[in-house]
Structures are given as C-alpha cells and as structure tokens.
Scaffold this active site. Structure first.
Site, mmCIF file in Angstrom:
data_model
loop_
_atom_site.group_PDB
_atom_site.id
_atom_site.type_symbol
_atom_site.label_atom_id
_atom_site.label_comp_id
_atom_site.label_asym_id
_atom_site.label_seq_id
_atom_site.Cartn_x
_atom_site.Cartn_y
_atom_site.Cartn_z
ATOM 1 C CE LYS A 174 -3.028 2.651 3.133
ATOM 2 N NZ LYS A 174 -3.707 2.666 4.445
ATOM 3 C CD GLU A 219 -5.383 7.895 11.210
ATOM 4 O OE1 GLU A 219 -4.840 6.784 11.231
ATOM 5 O OE2 GLU A 219 -5.735 8.459 10.144
ATOM 6 C CD GLU A 263 -7.070 2.878 2.244
ATOM 7 O OE1 GLU A 263 -6.772 3.993 2.717
ATOM 8 O OE2 GLU A 263 -7.928 2.704 1.361
ATOM 9 C CD GLU A 401 -10.370 8.122 -0.084
ATOM 10 O OE1 GLU A 401 -9.484 8.078 0.800
ATOM 11 O OE2 GLU A 401 -10.770 7.106 -0.688
#
Length: 424
Positions: A174, A219, A263, A401
């Site tokens: 990733k 986050e 992901e 996104e």
C-alpha cells in the site's frame, strides 16, 4: 539538537479557575490551541522553543526539562494539566524544507470535564496567575484564488496509477499519495479563524493550531493516559450523501468493501506491530467500526496497550510514525515512493502534532484535514488531502476522495465544498 536552557530556572504553578467559556475566545493571534468538543486548552506566549530535532530528541529534551522544572499545583491528579510541550513534526524530515517545532508555553488555559485550570510558567520567583481576557476576534480570510501545489489533478491521477502498478508487482502492499492546493488570500491569514470554524463544524475531531499549522484531525496517532496507550486507526473512506437512509446504505457498503478493508487491515497491522515492543496486554480489534464525520465515513479501529515503564507519549510517537494509514507499507519503500512520485513537499501534513505533559502523558494526532502557511508568505495557505492506494484502487475514485477530504479546510477558509477535485 538545542541544549537545555541552563541559564534559567523555570517554575510553574497550576490553579483551578472558573469555567472560562469558549476557549478559543481567549486566544490571541500567535497562540496555540488543542480543542475537541469544547475541551482542551489554549496556550499563550513561549517560554522555550526548539526546532530541527527528531521526535526522539524532542522526547529526551522534554524529559530532561521536566526533571528540572519546579511545579506547584492545586490539581495533582488531573490528567493533562500543568506545564506542557506542544509540537508538530514534518511527515518526512529528509524530504521537506520545514523543521520540527517544539514550544513550551508560558500560559495555558484549559478545560477538561468539570475542571478548568490555568498554568503559568516563568523564570521569575513567583508566577503571576492572571486568566487571559477575551482576545480580539479574528477576521475571516477572503480568498482570491487557488492553484495546485505539487501535481495538478490529471498528473496526480497518473501518480496514483504508478503507485498502483508498484503494488501490483509486489514492491508495495500500500502507498498513501497526497495532493495539495494553495489558497491565495487578500491578506495575511489569521489561523484562529479556520480553527474556530473547524472546532465548531467538526467538533468530534481534534482541532489544532500551532505555529503556521492548523487543522481538524479525526485520527489520534496515540494517546498515553496513566500508562494506557490508545491509537485510533483510520483507513478506508466513503463520502456521505446527507440523507439518513442513503448514509446508512453507504456506511454498510464501506464495512463490506474489499478494497477498503484491505487498506484498513494493513494500517491496523502496522500500528499493532509498532506498539508491540513498547506495550503489554495489547488489544487489537478483529474488525473495524464505521466512524461518522460530517462529510465522510471512515473505517476505524482503536488499538490499545499498557505502556512498558519509561515509555512516554513521544516515545510512542517516535515508534508509530509514519503509520501505514498515512505512508503505506512496507514503510521505507512507501516513504521512498512518496518522495519519488508525489512531487510535493508535505511539510507538516500527515506528521505528528500534539502535546506531552511532565509525566509523559499526552495526545498526538496525525496532522490531517490541515492547512499550513506558505513559508515567507502568510497570504498563502496550503491545504492537503491524501488517499491510500492498493491494487484495487481506481485513480478517478481516489481523486474524488481527496476532494471530500479537502472539504473541512474549504469550509474553514470560506470556499465552496462542492468544487471539482483538483480544480485550480
């Protein structure tokens, strides 16, 4: 590394104060803030500042400073009160013109739960305990124009294709690729204005304002509280529709999305692996939950563990950054790919931002949904958004996104949130 300030003896005093009301109303220009759901603190003035340090160096410096600091407090058991070090670090110190910034404020006014407090740090014999009054309100910026920072939309989509090809051949599992826009205003941007909007409109995020950096991050890289470490991992995103039934359908589809689950699994694994040597009694969730924000849904997991003796919040940050949620995996290969194909100086975007107290507790978010003033030109603020790229990624969907993730900073700066992704 800047040595300890051996020429001064610092003392701090913390007292309980009446509820000061909205904390950001007490913040003058040039101050710092850390706010979530109206709780947190604002910080005024600077006692000590260091820069050009690694996270580990900052941890060692603060530990030494704390050991020499005298502190009288009326709230010895209240978490997060007292003298603090506030800091933000660049995403990749080897590929940026930005330096780390660590400050120890002179004055902190905070509220957590039913407790409000004032901490004053001074090199005088006795701190003068004076609650900051109402500050002059900031003026909202007036935007003149925007322009791409780094790659334009079409070129960024090509970079996504390149990232995906590297995943397909097994070089990466990733990689997280970001893009930026420069927002040009008619005068210097008072970052208190976007901070106030973010704190109001995105109250479940951690609103931060430190130096030229502002944002509202969903986050939490890591929180250390009384020896318990918690890291909230976000990876996997879908925009909200706004209608209740449609949003329920979208949330369910996100929870079943193979691409997003892959992901997310990679991001959780990277955090768990990084925390394991520093913690015992770890809990790693088997499946994520769906986190609801005003503009998007995220897949989220909270990884927890009990810190081993001597491990501070900054020690955890040094181990955890960069996680797969903002870099990719394997870490070194993903970071090298970002430097090669992203064509953008991330600055402090996606780096750690937060605070640590004298006991080693603290909160550190990842600097997402952020803007950073351009070096030497406070009329320009650069906003950033990224997307995790795996083999199943579609460049057009990833570009869209990033547009959704830019919405909080668009809102904070008075831009329409429905602008096409990548529009200059």
């Amino acid at each position: 590394m800047v040595p300890l300030d051996a020429g001064r003896t610092w003392r701090a005093r913390t007292v309980e104060v009446p509820d000061p009301g909205p904390l950001l109303d007490r913040l003058p220009a040039g101050g710092s803030a850390w706010i979530r759901r109206g709780q947190g603190f604002v910080a005024l003035g600077t006692a000590v500042e260091i820069s050009d340090v690694t996270i580990a160096e900052a941890d060692a410096w603060w530990t030494g400073f704390s050991e020499r600091l005298g502190h009288d407090t009326e709230l010895p058991d209240a978490w997060g009160t007292g003298p603090l070090a506030l800091a933000s670090f660049p995403f990749d110190a080897g590929n940026t013109g930005r330096l780390a910034r660590v400050i120890v404020p002179r004055t902190i006014l905070g509220r957590r739960g039913d407790v409000s407090w004032l901490t004053v740090l001074t090199d005088e014999r006795e701190p003068i305990m004076e609650v900051p009054g109402a500050a002059t309100p900031p003026v909202a910026p007036r935007v003149l124009d925007t322009e791409p920072f780094g790659l334009a939309a079409d070129d960024w989509a090509s970079a996504v294709e390149e990232g995906r090809s590297r995943v397909a051949v097994g070089v990466l599992s990733k990689v997280v690729l970001a893009r930026g826009e420069t927002v040009i205003c008619d005068g210097p941007v008072d970052l208190r204005s976007p901070a106030a909007v973010l704190a109001r409109e995105y109250e479940s995020t951690w609103t931060y304002l430190m130096g030229g950096l502002v944002g509202g991050s969903p986050e939490m890289l890591v929180r250390r509280q009384g020896g318990l470490a918690t890291s909230r991992v976000l990876a996997g995103t879908i925009p909200r529709n706004g209608g209740e039934q449609e949003d329920l359908r979208l949330a369910a589809s996100l929870a079943r999305s193979g691409k997003n689950l892959i992901e997310h699994e990679l991001a959780v694994a990277s955090v768990a692996e990084a925390m394991a040597p520093l913690c015992s009694g770890m809990n790693v969730p088997d499946a994520p939950y769906v986190l609801q924000l005003p503009n998007v849904f995220h897949l989220a997991s909270d990884v927890t563990g009990v810190c081993r003796p001597g491990i501070t919040a900054l020690g955890l940050v040094a181990r955890l950054h960069p996680s797969a949620a903002v870099c990719g995996t394997p870490t070194d290969a993903a970071r090298a790919a970002i430097a090669e194909i992203e064509h953008m100086d991330r600055g402090h975007y996606a780096g750690p931002v937060g605070w640590i107290d004298t006991r080693g507790d603290g909160e550190w978010a990842i600097a997402l949904r952020s803007g950073e003033l351009a070096a030497g030109d406070p009329t320009r603020i650069r906003v950033y958004a990224g997307a995790g790229i795996v083999a199943e990624s579609d460049p057009c969907e990833e570009l869209a996104e990033t547009g959704h993730k830019l919405a909080p900073m668009y809102t904070a700066l008075g831009l329409p949130t429905g602008r096409p992704a990548g529009r200059a």
